[in-house]
Design an enzyme around this catalytic site. Structure first.
Site, PDB file in Angstrom:
ATOM      1  N   GLU A 177      -4.850  -5.106   2.745  1.00  0.00           N
ATOM      2  CA  GLU A 177      -3.890  -4.050   3.075  1.00  0.00           C
ATOM      3  C   GLU A 177      -3.197  -3.600   1.786  1.00  0.00           C
ATOM      4  OE1 GLU A 177      -1.347  -4.729   6.525  1.00  0.00           O
ATOM      5  OE2 GLU A 177      -0.587  -2.680   6.435  1.00  0.00           O
TER       6      GLU A 177
ATOM      7  N   ASP B 287       0.205   0.540   7.662  1.00  0.00           N
ATOM      8  CA  ASP B 287       0.768   1.045   8.927  1.00  0.00           C
ATOM      9  C   ASP B 287       1.852   2.065   8.612  1.00  0.00           C
ATOM     10  OD1 ASP B 287       2.341  -1.314   8.003  1.00  0.00           O
ATOM     11  OD2 ASP B 287       3.594  -0.879   9.720  1.00  0.00           O
TER      12      ASP B 287
ATOM     13  N   ASP C 212     -13.261  -6.740   0.664  1.00  0.00           N
ATOM     14  CA  ASP C 212     -13.015  -5.300   0.618  1.00  0.00           C
ATOM     15  C   ASP C 212     -13.480  -4.681   1.928  1.00  0.00           C
ATOM     16  OD1 ASP C 212     -12.380  -2.758  -0.129  1.00  0.00           O
ATOM     17  OD2 ASP C 212     -14.096  -2.503  -1.477  1.00  0.00           O
TER      18      ASP C 212
ATOM     19  N   HIS D 116      -7.129  -1.714   4.050  1.00  0.00           N
ATOM     20  CA  HIS D 116      -6.548  -1.604   5.394  1.00  0.00           C
ATOM     21  C   HIS D 116      -5.433  -0.573   5.309  1.00  0.00           C
ATOM     22  CE1 HIS D 116      -5.798  -3.147   9.464  1.00  0.00           C
ATOM     23  NE2 HIS D 116      -4.515  -2.946   9.208  1.00  0.00           N
TER      24      HIS D 116
END
Ligand code: 9MR
Ligand code: 9MR
Ligand code: ZN
Length: 574
Positions: free
Chosen positions: A525, A174, A516, A486
């Site tokens: 992530e 993120d 994966d 991610h």
């Protein structure tokens, strides 16, 4: 469709979950004098090692059943090929089983992984355009999040007003920015610097803007420190994070235009700023005295705030649904006292630090992450050459640290894949494994015992393929690395390959629960505190003499990557 891979059910799209490799070794390679073992998940008797260039057999030998049984009960056979010390590129060959991907034996074997992990930090930069073609593919994004950020949740009377918080690194997959995790990551990197400076000073990382007076490793860390300093208010309190209210979608960072807000101050974030700024004042002083002075003044300012606010102050994050990084501040205050004392000799900090250390139930944690980072304070205390430490405390902490390192060694020796966590698995445990090498390296420094360094290399072997998957856990590095992390950039651009140089979180709740798959943020992530730990884990094995040659840009891939061309025959898989 469920594929049955070696007794382990693997769910999800087959393209995203390649069959596990049967021959499991450090796919990056081995230092010539290192212990070298491979695990084979199929009954066999002998192995051979082929020189990839000549086709000759360089070595052969017997395999033996592995004495430690892995958690999933699958039997493994073990080959010890430590006698292979001649530099070269090799492949493992096992009759009726298959061949491994090529791996090298070389003094520079960890140079490219170190370079990749450092480039990964550069590519995480926020507030600027970034670009990389070191792996032959071109990754790039435009300048992002230039409006950082809004003050609505810090001071409602200033709703809509902005304060400059541009810069820093994105946290993970993120794009938000969290002080606790940022300071923690820089802390690990600067401790790597303090321990292994002689290996790191000359490394060329091809940074975009270039501050010629600063070694590149420090220049990259400074990118984040400059941002951390922006998170400090004029009175010394430190805002906990700068974030959207909800996690955004899988778009490139410049396309994420939702408003981003400062979260209120927290005492853990404030203490972590004290620690990292004090540490930076020490590390950067020889190169940039003005910056060192600025860091020290910032550390003192926030330290004063903390003394006036002795209670654990948790930030009110109720408006936010992004990462919390919220945990009690005792460990953060301990780290702050340690680094401020190490930087200045300040007797109040020393007294506070020693008081905390004496009253900790266990001062050295075997297993630790951002929520309990007191080990950094212990390391700062134990590695300082200041004369005013309490000799009894130094002695007992040294014993504790060595006892902790010994437990890590034992767990690793009892575990078939050499995990210093044994069979403990949780969110981000790959990062913890890398981080545990800090204790191993300090135990090595205190005792000179090579077992600790060998164990640290065992950790790298696990992360680079000597694991139940026979795959590297670092994007773009080693054999069959993660393809679908991610990561919003990897999912949001047009390049099939993921952005390179990132350690994924790893399997949990069981050792074979890694997927994966992009959707699996729990195991796949990426995050700065895992990469920072990996950077530390690799630093002692960097070879500066061949670094430039070992990290030369790779040519663009000529063919689209296909599955399992390099791997052993799939006859046993699926
Ligand atoms: O994408 C988010 C990831 O970066 C975070 O680490 C993770 C845990 O905080 O949350 C992810 O966002 C998910 C959200 O929590 C729940 N809905 C699905 C989101 C994944 O796209
Ligand atoms: O690394 C964090 C892990 O220790 C926590 O268990 C998890 C859930 O709170 O969050 C992890 O951190 C994520 C953060 O909250 C948001 N950015 C991505 C981080 C890695 O998944
Ligand atoms: Zn950004």
């Amino acid at each position: 469709m469920a594929l049955l891979v070696l007794g382990t059910p693997v769910s999800g799209a087959p393209a995203a979950n390649e069959p596990a490799a049967v021959i499991r070794l450090n796919s990056v390679g081995y230092l010539p004098d290192a212990a070298k073992t491979a695990l084979i998940a199929a009954a066999c008797q002998r192995y051979a090692i082929e020189n990839c260039r000549t086709g000759q057999i360089a070595m052969q030998g017997e395999v033996h059943p592995a004495d430690a049984t892995p958690a999933n009960g699958q039997p493994l056979w073990r080959a010890d090929f430590s006698e292979l010390t001649e530099p070269g590129l090799y492949r493992f060959v096992v009759d009726d089983v298959g061949r491994s991907a090529p791996f090298s034996v070389s003094v520079g074997v960890y140079n490219r992984p170190f370079f990749a992990a450092m480039r990964g930090m550069t590519l995480w930069r926020c507030g600027v355009a970034v670009r990389d073609d070191s792996t032959g593919e071109e990754f790039h994004h435009a300048a992002c999040h230039l409006g950082d950020g809004l003050l609505d949740y810090v001071d409602p009377s200033r709703a809509g007003a902005r304060l400059d918080g541009a810069g820093g690194w994105h946290d993970a997959g993120d794009y938000n920015k969290y002080v606790v995790n940022g300071a923690f990551t820089v802390g690990m990197m600067l401790h790597a610097w303090l321990q292994f400076e002689d290996r790191l000073t000359t490394l060329e990382l091809h940074l975009p803007d270039g501050q010629p007076d600063l070694p590149d490793v420090l220049e990259e860390a400074k990118w984040e420190i400059d941002w951390l300093l922006k998170m400090q208010a004029a009175d010394g309190r430190v805002y906990h994070k700068l974030s959207t209210l909800q996690f955004g979608g899988f778009v490139m960072p410049e396309e994420e235009t939702e408003p981003r807000y400062y979260a209120p101050w927290g005492s853990a974030a404030t203490a972590d700023l004290v620690a990292v700024a004090a540490l930076a004042s020490r590390v950067y002083r020889p190169y940039d005295a003005a910056f060192a002075d600025r860091c020290l003044a910032a550390a003192r300012l926030s330290d004063r705030w903390l003394q006036d606010h002795p209670n654990d102050h948790r930030p009110d994050q109720s408006a936010f649904h992004t990462g919390g990084y919220d945990a009690p501040d005792g460990d953060d205050r301990l780290w702050a006292d340690a680094e401020l004392w190490a930087a200045t000799g300040d007797p109040r900090s020393l007294q506070a630090l020693q008081h905390r250390l004496q009253h900790s139930r266990r001062a050295v944690a075997d297993d630790w992450d951002w929520g309990d980072l007191a080990n950094l304070g212990v390391y700062a205390y134990l590695t300082s050459d200041r004369a005013d430490r309490d000799p009894h405390l130094v002695d007992s902490l040294q014993r504790e640290l060595i006892a902790s390192a010994d437990r890590l060694v034992q767990r690793s020796q009892r575990h078939p894949y050499d995990r210093t966590l044994g069979d403990r698995y949780y969110w981000g445990c790959n990062g913890t494994l890398a981080r545990q090498t800090m204790t191993l390296q300090l135990a090595h420094r205190l005792t000179g015992d090579g077992t600790y360094q060998a164990t640290a290399q065992g950790t790298l072997a696990y992360l680079f393929g000597r694991n139940p998957y026979g795959r590297s856990f670092v994007t773009g590095v080693g054999a069959k690395p993660p393809r679908f992390p991610h990561d919003r950039r990897s999912g949001g651009d047009d390049v099939a390959a993921p952005w390179p140089g990132y350690l994924v979180g790893g399997p949990w709740p069981a050792g074979t629960d890694w997927r994966d798959e992009q959707a699996d943020y729990r195991t796949n992530e990426i995050a700065i505190n895992w990469n920072g730990a990996l950077i530390y884990a690799l630093a002692p094995f960097v070879e500066p003499a061949s670094f430039a040659a070992d990290t030369a840009p790779l040519p663009p891939p000529t063919e689209p990557p296909t599955q399992s061309t390099e791997s052993e025959s799939d006859s046993r898989n699926g």
